[in-house]
Design a protein around this motif. Structure first.
Motif, short mmCIF file in Angstrom:
data_model
loop_
_atom_site.label_atom_id
_atom_site.label_comp_id
_atom_site.label_asym_id
_atom_site.label_seq_id
_atom_site.Cartn_x
_atom_site.Cartn_y
_atom_site.Cartn_z
N ALA A 1 -7.64 6.54 -1.19
CA ALA A 1 -7.04 5.44 -0.42
C ALA A 1 -8.09 4.38 -0.11
O ALA A 1 -7.83 3.18 -0.26
CB ALA A 1 -6.42 5.98 0.87
N LEU B 1 -8.23 0.42 -1.26
CA LEU B 1 -8.27 -0.62 -0.24
C LEU B 1 -9.50 -1.52 -0.40
O LEU B 1 -9.42 -2.73 -0.21
CB LEU B 1 -8.23 0.01 1.15
CG LEU B 1 -6.92 0.73 1.48
CD1 LEU B 1 -7.07 1.53 2.77
CD2 LEU B 1 -5.77 -0.25 1.58
N GLN C 1 -2.72 4.95 1.90
CA GLN C 1 -3.44 3.71 2.14
C GLN C 1 -3.01 3.08 3.46
O GLN C 1 -3.83 2.61 4.24
CB GLN C 1 -3.21 2.73 0.99
CG GLN C 1 -3.84 3.19 -0.30
CD GLN C 1 -3.32 2.41 -1.49
OE1 GLN C 1 -2.63 1.40 -1.34
NE2 GLN C 1 -3.65 2.88 -2.68
N PRO D 1 0.83 -1.21 0.00
CA PRO D 1 0.00 0.00 0.00
C PRO D 1 0.86 1.25 0.00
O PRO D 1 1.96 1.27 0.55
CB PRO D 1 -0.79 -0.11 1.30
CG PRO D 1 -0.01 -1.05 2.16
CD PRO D 1 0.73 -1.96 1.23
#
Length: 142
Positions: free
Chosen positions: A59, A63, A22, A18
């Motif tokens: 973000a 995710l 994130q 990430p």
């Protein structure tokens, strides 16, 4: 769950690590005992340099796409995925307490079979399925 575990989980899903934003969002959701909205996350992460709702939403979108976070529609909030295979099948159920706001992620193969059967009968191909149960958790019910 500490960030290092999340990074390991990310690697097992054959995704890249990430990005900074994130990871910050993942860490905040890990520390939270309940789902969090994007603006709540933004308020919490301003001190880390996140200034724009767009940074949070980007973000979160990434995710969710990777199966590491779930969107809980009824709360307009996001919860950390606690099931290692969510990224591969996109199905989750949540028991959401109307009093304290906690949401428990639940996976039940029988429920998943029923949902697949319903979709098949409708001639519908699902990309993802989220079931939300609303009520009182055990602690709040007593």
């Amino acid at each position: 769950m500490p960030a290092i575990v999340l990074k390991t989980a990310w690697n097992t899903r054959e995704q890249r690590m990430p990005g900074r934003n994130q990871q910050l969002v993942l860490d905040a959701l890990t520390r939270s005992e309940r789902p969090m909205g994007a603006y709540e996350l933004l308020g919490l992460l301003r001190q880390e340099g996140l200034r724009s709702p767009l940074q949070i939403y980007r973000a979160l979108d990434r995710l969710v796409e990777q199966g590491l976070v779930h969107r809980i529609e009824s709360l307009s909030a996001f919860a950390l995925c606690v099931h290692s295979e969510c990224g591969t099948h996109g199905r989750a159920a949540f028991a959401i307490c109307a009093n304290c706001g906690r949401a428990s992620e639940v996976h039940d193969p029988a429920l998943e079979r029923v949902l697949r059967r319903i979709a098949r009968r409708q001639g519908f191909q699902t990309n993802s399925t989220t079931v939300e149960l609303s009520g009182l958790c055990e602690a709040c019910a007593h």
